[in-house]
Motif scaffolding. Sequence first.
Motif, short mmCIF file in Angstrom:
data_model
loop_
_atom_site.label_atom_id
_atom_site.label_comp_id
_atom_site.label_asym_id
_atom_site.label_seq_id
_atom_site.Cartn_x
_atom_site.Cartn_y
_atom_site.Cartn_z
N ARG A 107 -8.18 1.47 3.35
CA ARG A 107 -8.97 2.61 2.87
C ARG A 107 -8.69 3.87 3.68
NH1 ARG A 107 -12.90 -1.62 2.37
NH2 ARG A 107 -13.68 -1.14 4.45
N GLU A 108 -8.27 3.70 4.92
CA GLU A 108 -7.94 4.85 5.76
C GLU A 108 -6.50 5.31 5.60
OE1 GLU A 108 -8.92 3.65 9.69
OE2 GLU A 108 -11.10 3.70 9.35
N GLY A 109 -5.74 4.63 4.74
CA GLY A 109 -4.37 5.03 4.48
C GLY A 109 -3.34 4.47 5.43
N GLU A 110 -3.70 3.48 6.23
CA GLU A 110 -2.75 2.90 7.18
C GLU A 110 -2.02 1.68 6.62
OE1 GLU A 110 -2.07 4.22 10.05
OE2 GLU A 110 -3.60 5.77 10.04
N PHE A 114 -3.54 -1.69 -2.17
CA PHE A 114 -4.04 -2.86 -2.87
C PHE A 114 -4.84 -3.78 -1.96
CE2 PHE A 114 -0.08 -4.41 -1.10
CZ PHE A 114 -0.36 -5.72 -0.75
N LEU A 115 -4.61 -3.71 -0.63
CA LEU A 115 -5.37 -4.56 0.29
C LEU A 115 -6.83 -4.14 0.39
CD1 LEU A 115 -2.81 -4.98 3.21
CD2 LEU A 115 -3.48 -6.69 1.52
N GLY A 116 -7.15 -2.93 -0.01
CA GLY A 116 -8.52 -2.46 0.08
C GLY A 116 -9.36 -2.78 -1.14
N VAL A 215 5.03 2.98 8.04
CA VAL A 215 5.69 3.33 6.78
C VAL A 215 4.66 3.74 5.74
CG1 VAL A 215 7.06 2.42 4.88
CG2 VAL A 215 7.70 1.91 7.24
N THR A 216 3.54 2.99 5.66
CA THR A 216 2.50 3.31 4.67
C THR A 216 1.88 4.67 4.94
OG1 THR A 216 2.01 0.95 4.42
CG2 THR A 216 0.37 2.51 3.63
N ARG A 220 2.20 7.93 2.41
CA ARG A 220 0.99 8.55 1.85
C ARG A 220 0.90 10.03 2.24
NH1 ARG A 220 -4.30 4.59 1.67
NH2 ARG A 220 -3.37 2.91 0.46
N SER A 221 1.31 10.35 3.45
CA SER A 221 1.28 11.76 3.86
C SER A 221 2.27 12.58 3.06
CB SER A 221 1.56 11.88 5.36
OG SER A 221 2.86 11.40 5.66
#
Length: 239
Positions: A107-110, A114-116, A215-216, A220-221
């Motif tokens: 949820r924090e973008g790390e 799909f894991l959230g 990488v994630t 996302r950034s």
Amino acid sequence: MFLAFTGLSRVAELGGSLRDPVRAIRRAPALAVVITTVLLLLLSAALLRGLGASGLASASAPLAALMDTSSSAQVGVLVRVGAAAATVAALLGALSRAAAGAARLSREGELPAFLGRGGSRGTPWVADLTLGVLTLAMTLLLSATTAIVVTVVAALVHHAVLHAAVLRLPGRPVRAAVVAVAGGVGCLAVAASMPPWPLVATAGALAAGWVLCAVTARSRSHAAAEEPVRRSDPEEQAA
């Protein structure tokens, strides 16, 4: 022995539901440590008396070996069933906490989004399923003991990072810094005492997780930077 003490962190998490959380958080860990230590000492004394020092040192499953030397074979079966249940409980507890952490990082973008995903009750079922499959594969391919050791080492690294984070808190007292240093060194010392192969497996898993997070977060950034800015004001849209 480490898994016997990891439940102490649950005291802080349950503090909000207690009548006097400050008093409970101060007393519960000390009481839990004393009870667990006494039980482990009594168990060690029983094993030493039943197997002897040499027998205990050479036994891969001391409790089962102690029961096998007695006249009751049913007790040995019960001990093995209890050990299997304790192993599953330890792995499920670590799995639940890891899944919750993975969902929060997602949820924090790390981590991948799909894991959230959660169920109707908010449980991170995708993270639970993903980590459960990985844990099951590691247990079947290697062994339950290796899976537990990897869990322990990963938790020790986690606690060492938490202790290191205390040193960066502004305005921390000197006593907190001393405790943080002692705790961090202790965590790393216990982790270094584990067998070499699980240490290598844990290092590989942590490195893979770090690369995945990096990488994630970078992807996302970049996606956020390339996304056109949405303007809600009609004048801004016209401009």
